[in-house]
Enzyme design. Structure first.
Site, PDB file in Angstrom:
ATOM      1  N   LYS A  33       0.844  -1.206   0.000  1.00 12.72           N
ATOM      2  CA  LYS A  33       0.000   0.000   0.000  1.00 12.72           C
ATOM      3  C   LYS A  33       0.883   1.261   0.000  1.00 12.72           C
ATOM      4  O   LYS A  33       0.649   2.190  -0.763  1.00 12.72           O
ATOM      5  CB  LYS A  33      -0.927   0.008   1.230  1.00 12.72           C
ATOM      6  N   ARG A  60      11.971  -5.699   5.377  1.00 10.12           N
ATOM      7  CA  ARG A  60      11.729  -4.290   5.037  1.00 10.12           C
ATOM      8  C   ARG A  60      12.650  -3.378   5.858  1.00 10.12           C
ATOM      9  O   ARG A  60      12.936  -3.660   7.013  1.00 10.12           O
ATOM     10  CB  ARG A  60      10.271  -3.921   5.328  1.00 10.12           C
ATOM     11  N   ARG A 120      11.282  -1.636  11.487  1.00  8.86           N
ATOM     12  CA  ARG A 120      10.168  -1.312  12.391  1.00  8.86           C
ATOM     13  C   ARG A 120      10.009  -2.377  13.467  1.00  8.86           C
ATOM     14  O   ARG A 120      10.110  -3.562  13.198  1.00  8.86           O
ATOM     15  CB  ARG A 120       8.866  -1.212  11.573  1.00  8.86           C
TER      16      ARG A 120
HETATM   17  P1  AP5 Z   1       4.887  -1.577   1.892  1.00 11.49           P
HETATM   18  O1  AP5 Z   1       4.611  -0.775   0.666  1.00 11.49           O
HETATM   19  O2  AP5 Z   1       5.586  -0.915   3.022  1.00 11.49           O
HETATM   20  O3  AP5 Z   1       3.560  -2.327   2.387  1.00 11.49           O
HETATM   21  P2  AP5 Z   1       2.309  -1.784   3.198  1.00 11.49           P
HETATM   22  O4  AP5 Z   1       1.104  -2.488   2.678  1.00 11.49           O
HETATM   23  O5  AP5 Z   1       2.290  -0.288   3.200  1.00 11.49           O
HETATM   24  O6  AP5 Z   1       2.687  -2.372   4.624  1.00 11.49           O
HETATM   25  P3  AP5 Z   1       2.544  -1.784   6.103  1.00 11.49           P
HETATM   26  O7  AP5 Z   1       3.228  -2.791   6.997  1.00 11.49           O
HETATM   27  O8  AP5 Z   1       3.073  -0.374   6.203  1.00 11.49           O
HETATM   28  O9  AP5 Z   1       1.042  -1.825   6.307  1.00 11.49           O
HETATM   29  P4  AP5 Z   1       0.282  -1.976   7.597  1.00 11.49           P
HETATM   30  O10 AP5 Z   1      -1.075  -1.777   7.090  1.00 11.49           O
HETATM   31  O11 AP5 Z   1       0.486  -3.195   8.397  1.00 11.49           O
HETATM   32  O12 AP5 Z   1       0.968  -0.909   8.571  1.00 11.49           O
HETATM   33  P5  AP5 Z   1       0.600   0.590   8.930  1.00 11.49           P
HETATM   34  O13 AP5 Z   1       1.855   1.353   8.908  1.00 11.49           O
HETATM   35  O14 AP5 Z   1      -0.567   1.087   8.164  1.00 11.49           O
HETATM   36  O15 AP5 Z   1       5.745  -2.858   1.410  1.00 11.49           O
HETATM   37  C1  AP5 Z   1       6.206  -3.803   2.357  1.00 11.49           C
HETATM   38  C2  AP5 Z   1       7.609  -4.289   1.945  1.00 11.49           C
HETATM   39  O16 AP5 Z   1       7.511  -5.028   0.718  1.00 11.49           O
HETATM   40  C3  AP5 Z   1       8.635  -3.177   1.669  1.00 11.49           C
HETATM   41  O17 AP5 Z   1       9.893  -3.653   2.064  1.00 11.49           O
HETATM   42  C4  AP5 Z   1       8.588  -3.004   0.133  1.00 11.49           C
HETATM   43  O18 AP5 Z   1       9.810  -2.523  -0.389  1.00 11.49           O
HETATM   44  C5  AP5 Z   1       8.292  -4.427  -0.306  1.00 11.49           C
HETATM   45  N1  AP5 Z   1       7.506  -4.533  -1.524  1.00 11.49           N
HETATM   46  C6  AP5 Z   1       6.461  -3.752  -1.926  1.00 11.49           C
HETATM   47  N2  AP5 Z   1       5.951  -4.199  -3.090  1.00 11.49           N
HETATM   48  C7  AP5 Z   1       6.693  -5.300  -3.424  1.00 11.49           C
HETATM   49  C8  AP5 Z   1       6.655  -6.210  -4.520  1.00 11.49           C
HETATM   50  N3  AP5 Z   1       5.769  -6.096  -5.502  1.00 11.49           N
HETATM   51  N4  AP5 Z   1       7.549  -7.217  -4.530  1.00 11.49           N
HETATM   52  C9  AP5 Z   1       8.477  -7.358  -3.544  1.00 11.49           C
HETATM   53  N5  AP5 Z   1       8.554  -6.525  -2.477  1.00 11.49           N
HETATM   54  C10 AP5 Z   1       7.679  -5.505  -2.436  1.00 11.49           C
HETATM   55  O19 AP5 Z   1       0.079   0.402  10.450  1.00 11.49           O
HETATM   56  C11 AP5 Z   1       0.951   0.060  11.504  1.00 11.49           C
HETATM   57  C12 AP5 Z   1       0.173  -0.018  12.801  1.00 11.49           C
HETATM   58  O20 AP5 Z   1      -0.430   1.255  13.102  1.00 11.49           O
HETATM   59  C13 AP5 Z   1      -1.012  -1.002  12.794  1.00 11.49           C
HETATM   60  O21 AP5 Z   1      -0.598  -2.328  13.111  1.00 11.49           O
HETATM   61  C14 AP5 Z   1      -1.922  -0.393  13.876  1.00 11.49           C
HETATM   62  O22 AP5 Z   1      -1.464  -0.700  15.172  1.00 11.49           O
HETATM   63  C15 AP5 Z   1      -1.748   1.105  13.655  1.00 11.49           C
HETATM   64  N6  AP5 Z   1      -2.739   1.643  12.702  1.00 11.49           N
HETATM   65  C16 AP5 Z   1      -2.477   2.219  11.491  1.00 11.49           C
HETATM   66  N7  AP5 Z   1      -3.616   2.618  10.902  1.00 11.49           N
HETATM   67  C17 AP5 Z   1      -4.630   2.289  11.742  1.00 11.49           C
HETATM   68  C18 AP5 Z   1      -6.053   2.421  11.672  1.00 11.49           C
HETATM   69  N8  AP5 Z   1      -6.654   2.970  10.602  1.00 11.49           N
HETATM   70  N9  AP5 Z   1      -6.785   1.953  12.710  1.00 11.49           N
HETATM   71  C19 AP5 Z   1      -6.196   1.404  13.799  1.00 11.49           C
HETATM   72  N10 AP5 Z   1      -4.857   1.243  13.931  1.00 11.49           N
HETATM   73  C20 AP5 Z   1      -4.073   1.678  12.896  1.00 11.49           C
END
Ligand code: AP5
Length: 210
Positions: free
Chosen positions: A15, A124, A157
């Site tokens: 994402k 990552r 992270r």
């Molecule tokens: P990346 O693009 O970073 O993936 P992502 O989907 O953004 O992953 P996140 O871990 O950031 O999502 P998340 O939803 O768990 O965490 P968030 O920060 O929102 O890609 C991942 C890796 O793969 C990278 O190394 C990249 O280079 C690689 N990659 C990408 N595409 C690739 C491909 N095609 N092939 C190979 N490699 C590839 O949330 C974190 C925490 O915050 C949550 O757990 C929660 O506690 C809290 N939180 C956030 N939002 C909310 C909400 N709305 N409500 C409640 N709690 C929330």
């Protein structure tokens, strides 16, 4: 072109990566609740202090906190803004709150299996300053450990440890996956296969957006 976009998909599905590409190519404002919360934790703000324990365990921060945070951000966007929501909504309650403020025109779901997600997140590396993300094998920085974009030192992270990732995947299935059906019923859903070359996936993402 779609201008109000929600990015759906499990942790590590890309994402942030695809959202960043869209924002660079088309000028979308990208609102990432994960980035906002991590910044709040780093700065030790009241929001960060509340959010930290939930994030460390891989659980969700309570809906009321997230909804209030996003209400303010959305209000400050202005009417004509093109916006991508990354990591929000994550529950039906959050989706309903978002729907009261904005008419979403696309929910883009990135489909990736668990084994791939685990590999992506444990390998990552993230930038604490500009939020750029890298992967040690698939998308490495030019200079080891240093962000290409801003020169800051990259970090792993805390919630990207294997055990926490497994919990985040469980939480995703029980709380966030229902949003796929939620947006499908509203005829806003488009699913893109999220495995493969990042550039090729971006081509599919663009087709959905344009
Ligand atoms: P990346 O693009 O970073 O993936 P992502 O989907 O953004 O992953 P996140 O871990 O950031 O999502 P998340 O939803 O768990 O965490 P968030 O920060 O929102 O890609 C991942 C890796 O793969 C990278 O190394 C990249 O280079 C690689 N990659 C990408 N595409 C690739 C491909 N095609 N092939 C190979 N490699 C590839 O949330 C974190 C925490 O915050 C949550 O757990 C929660 O506690 C809290 N939180 C956030 N939002 C909310 C909400 N709305 N409500 C409640 N709690 C929330």
């Amino acid at each position: 072109m779609k201008t109000k976009i929600v990015l759906l998909g499990p942790p590590g599905s890309g994402k942030g990566t695809q959202g960043e590409r869209l924002s660079q190519e088309f000028g979308f404002v990208k609102l990432s609740t994960g980035d906002m919360l991590r910044e709040a934790v780093r700065n030790g703000t009241p929001l960060g202090l509340k959010a930290k324990e939930y994030m460390d365990s891989g659980g969700l921060v309570p809906n009321d906190i997230i909804i209030n945070l996003m209400k303010e951000k959305i209000t400050s966007l202005g009417d004509g803004a093109s916006v991508i929501f990354d990591g929000f909504p994550r529950t039906v309650e959050q989706a309903n709150a978002l729907g009261e403020q904005i008419d979403i025109d696309l929910a883009l779901n990135l489909d990736v299996d668990d084994a791939e997600l685990l590999n992506r997140l444990t390998r990552r590396r993230s930038c604490p300053k500009c939020n750029a993300v890298y992967h040690l094998d698939f998308n490495p920085p030019k200079k080891s450990g240093i962000c290409d974009k801003c020169g800051a030192e990259l970090y792993h992270r805390d919630d990207d440890k294997e055990e926490t990732v497994r919990n985040r995947l469980k939480v995703y299935r029980s709380n966030t996956m229902p949003l796929i059906e939620y947006y499908e019923k509203k005829r806003k859903l488009k699913t893109v296969q999220g495995i493969g070359n990042i550039d090729e996936i971006f081509e599919e993402v663009k087709k959905a957006v344009l």
